[in-house]
Design a protein around this motif. Structure first.
Motif, PDB file in Angstrom:
ATOM      1  N   GLY A  83      -1.320  -5.261  -7.891  1.00 27.14           N
ATOM      2  CA  GLY A  83      -0.407  -4.706  -6.908  1.00 27.14           C
ATOM      3  C   GLY A  83       1.030  -5.125  -7.144  1.00 27.14           C
ATOM      4  N   ASN A 118       0.814  -1.217   0.000  1.00 24.85           N
ATOM      5  CA  ASN A 118       0.000   0.000   0.000  1.00 24.85           C
ATOM      6  C   ASN A 118       0.844   1.262   0.000  1.00 24.85           C
ATOM      7  OD1 ASN A 118      -2.496  -1.444   0.083  1.00 24.85           O
ATOM      8  ND2 ASN A 118      -2.252  -1.691   2.313  1.00 24.85           N
ATOM      9  N   LYS A 159      -1.533  -0.514  -8.697  1.00 24.05           N
ATOM     10  CA  LYS A 159      -2.941  -0.893  -8.594  1.00 24.05           C
ATOM     11  C   LYS A 159      -3.828   0.063  -9.371  1.00 24.05           C
ATOM     12  CE  LYS A 159      -2.740  -3.250  -4.110  1.00 24.05           C
ATOM     13  NZ  LYS A 159      -3.133  -3.185  -2.671  1.00 24.05           N
ATOM     14  N   ASP A 199       3.148   0.269  -4.812  1.00 19.23           N
ATOM     15  CA  ASP A 199       2.009  -0.642  -4.828  1.00 19.23           C
ATOM     16  C   ASP A 199       0.728   0.090  -5.232  1.00 19.23           C
ATOM     17  OD1 ASP A 199       0.742  -3.148  -4.403  1.00 19.23           O
ATOM     18  OD2 ASP A 199       0.053  -2.459  -2.445  1.00 19.23           O
ATOM     19  N   SER A 200       0.501   1.266  -4.677  1.00 22.03           N
ATOM     20  CA  SER A 200      -0.714   2.024  -4.987  1.00 22.03           C
ATOM     21  C   SER A 200      -0.728   2.467  -6.451  1.00 22.03           C
ATOM     22  CB  SER A 200      -0.825   3.246  -4.070  1.00 22.03           C
ATOM     23  OG  SER A 200      -0.861   2.861  -2.720  1.00 22.03           O
TER      24      SER A 200
END
Length: 310
Positions: free
Chosen positions: A161, A147, A155, A151-152
């Motif tokens: 991810g 996150n 996504k 990763d964000s």
């Protein structure tokens, strides 16, 4: 009658030499003494003390007991973590050194004298090398954590991810290498950039007249002339890579498991977490001998590929 040059040279001195005046030795001794005392107190004495400690079972609290070669025997026979640390360190060296040299050389060639703003690029690329490693590792941990920014972004753009860089034994070491390359390539870039500036242009122009293309000129003319700088950068990079510690300590803590535990980290854990100072000193001397052997091999092998301009 004309006075010859020989008549004005003081007796007992040779022409072209500097006369040593009385008292110069005391002055030199006065300037050298502080540095010599610092070397003895903070370099030579700790080195000798660590060698002595490596032959003792030396706890932080309590009396040391002589162990002979027991610490070394334990390292090479029964200590699985030590063998894992060696393999992790070798893996880091194999990945980091070539990538560092290739990235540094590529960017140095790119910011050649024909590129506008090359001084700005030199400063920009060198900034990571002078910033604190701990701060860089903290920033990278925020980027690579689940996150986190990477990763964000993946996504939102691709719907998938990023891998768990810091929590996966397969991705943790590449993450440490990536941080290390970003931190360290700037120094070698300056070395290669300065070496490129010193390449005689008439040799490059002669090769161009002979019909050599850009790639051929670089590999046949420029690269051999850069070999002393490549050797220098490779030796220093290799020595520093064997001593990797901060990156894996801050970024992954040596984990997951022991997948990023290096020799220096294991030395730190043995000495300052498990309080086995003699055992930690033995690890330090094994690492020293290993670096010395690898460096000696490099110096012996340089005769075959390093070309010095006589």
């Amino acid at each position: 009658m004309a006075i010859s040059a020989a008549t004005v040279v003081p007796a007992g001195t040779r022409r072209g030499t500097t006369e040593i005046r009385k008292g110069d030795g005391k002055a030199a001794l006065g300037f050298l003494t502080p540095g010599a005392l610092g070397f003895l107190a903070f370099t030579l004495f700790p080195v000798v003390a660590s060698l002595v400690m490596s032959f003792f079972d030396w706890p932080v609290l309590g009396s040391p007991s002589f162990a002979g070669f027991g610490n070394y025997v334990e390292l090479f026979t029964t200590d699985d973590t030590f063998r894992t640390a060696i393999l992790n360190t070798l893996l880091f060296v194999v990945l980091y050194v070539p990538i560092n040299v290739v990235v540094s050389m590529s960017l140095a060639v790119w910011i050649s004298p024909r590129v506008a703003g090359r001084r700005f690029y030199r400063v920009l690329f060198f900034i990571p090398a002078v910033t604190p490693m701990v701060g860089n590792a903290v920033v990278f941990s925020l980027l690579m954590t689940p996150n986190g920014l990477i990763d964000s972004t993946m996504k939102s753009l691709f719907g998938v991810g990023a891998p768990n860089f810091l929590g996966s034994s397969s991705w943790a070491m590449p993450a440490v290498v990536l941080l290390s390359v970003w931190q360290g390539f700037g120094y070698n870039l300056l070395v290669f950039s300065a070496a490129l500036d010193a390449v005689p242009q008439h040799l490059v122009e002669a090769a161009e007249i002979d019909g050599a293309g850009t790639v051929r000129r670089f590999f046949s003319v420029v690269l051999p002339l850069l070999s002393p700088s490549i050797f220098f950068a490779t030796v220093l990079t290799l020595i520093s890579s064997f001593q990797v510690f901060t990156q894996s300590y801050v970024l992954t803590g040596g984990g997951p498991g022991n997948s990023t535990t290096t020799l220096v980290m294991y030395l730190y854990q043995s000495g300052f977490q498990f309080f086995r100072l003699g055992f930690a000193s033995a690890i330090a001397w094994v690492l020293f001998v290993f670096i010395m052997v690898v460096t000696a091999i490099q110096f012996l092998g340089q005769k075959k590929w390093v070309h010095y301009d006589q």
